[in-house]
Design an enzyme around this catalytic site. Structure first.
Site, PDB file in Angstrom:
ATOM      1  N   HIS A  20     -29.078 -28.670 -35.484  1.00  8.44           N
ATOM      2  CA  HIS A  20     -29.774 -29.516 -36.171  1.00  8.44           C
ATOM      3  C   HIS A  20     -31.266 -29.043 -36.488  1.00  8.44           C
ATOM      4  CE1 HIS A  20     -29.613 -33.536 -37.673  1.00  8.44           C
ATOM      5  NE2 HIS A  20     -30.542 -34.215 -36.835  1.00  8.44           N
ATOM      6  N   ASN A  66     -36.153 -37.483 -38.019  1.00 11.48           N
ATOM      7  CA  ASN A  66     -35.919 -38.855 -38.544  1.00 11.48           C
ATOM      8  C   ASN A  66     -37.215 -39.398 -39.301  1.00 11.48           C
ATOM      9  OD1 ASN A  66     -33.264 -38.528 -37.620  1.00 11.48           O
ATOM     10  ND2 ASN A  66     -33.343 -40.166 -36.140  1.00 11.48           N
ATOM     11  N   ASP A  91     -29.590 -28.958 -42.096  1.00  4.61           N
ATOM     12  CA  ASP A  91     -28.370 -28.447 -41.496  1.00  4.61           C
ATOM     13  C   ASP A  91     -27.467 -29.567 -42.330  1.00  4.61           C
ATOM     14  OD1 ASP A  91     -29.679 -30.643 -39.852  1.00  4.61           O
ATOM     15  OD2 ASP A  91     -27.676 -30.861 -39.132  1.00  4.61           O
ATOM     16  N   ASN A 112     -30.442 -38.323 -41.504  1.00  2.00           N
ATOM     17  CA  ASN A 112     -31.572 -39.125 -41.451  1.00  2.00           C
ATOM     18  C   ASN A 112     -33.028 -38.716 -41.756  1.00  2.00           C
ATOM     19  OD1 ASN A 112     -29.895 -41.225 -40.498  1.00  2.00           O
ATOM     20  ND2 ASN A 112     -29.997 -40.665 -38.419  1.00  2.00           N
TER      21      ASN A 112
END
Length: 186
Positions: A20, A66, A91, A112
């Protein structure tokens, strides 16, 4: 001409080499190769790099993935950079490991971080460079996969893919979106 390159990721040592954090890794690799460094500032780690007559601002939001939109919006406004000179590196589990996909706009595709940037900016009309992390996870294990580290065989190949993504980011700033898409989208 000024640009803002944003690498998405999560802060903290537990996230450092996770899939991530591919966006952070691309920017860290660029910094190591070109001799600039990041400083902790409001909402992000930031760097300024002058390259081939361009002023390139780079940020790694400290707001967690997020909530990345807050940092992106703040730096676009603070630095007076138009949204068309924004590149977000993230990613993408829907691309094979190491594959790059540059697009001039688009939906968040379940990401997100991109969703939050879209909401805060009020548009999806900004460039995004997606870095493939693959999707070798079983049903219900997506979070563990994206927050997991790259396996050893991928770690060996990772530097060359990070270099290519960094080259794409530089090309976006120096050669433009269309040329970069033609050259780097595989």
């Amino acid at each position: 001409m000024k640009f803002l390159i944003t690498g998405l990721g999560n802060i903290g040592p537990e996230y450092m080499l996770t899939r991530h954090n591919a966006g952070f890794m691309v920017l860290d690799r660029l910094a190591a190769q070109h001799g600039f460094s990041f400083s902790l500032n409001r909402l992000a780690y930031t760097a300024e790099w002058r390259y081939k007559g361009k002023i390139i601002h780079l940020i790694k939001p400290t707001t967690y993935m997020n909530l990345s939109g807050r940092a992106v919006s703040s730096y676009l406004k603070q630095l007076n950079i138009p949204v068309e000179n924004l590149l977000v590196i993230t990613d993408d589990k829907d691309l094979p490991f190491g594959k790059l996909r540059l697009k001039p706009k688009g939906s968040p595709g379940g990401h997100n971080g991109l969703r939050n940037i879209d909401e805060v900016l009020g548009t999806q009309e900004y460039a995004r460079l997606r870095f493939g992390i693959g999707n070798a996870f079983s049903k219900g294990r997506q979070v563990d996969f994206v927050l997991g580290q790259f396996p050893e065989e991928e770690m060996q190949e990772l530097p060359q893919h990070l270099d290519r993504a960094g080259d794409a980011a530089i090309s976006f700033c120096t050669s433009g979106l269309q040329h970069t898409m033609n050259f780097f989208n595989q």
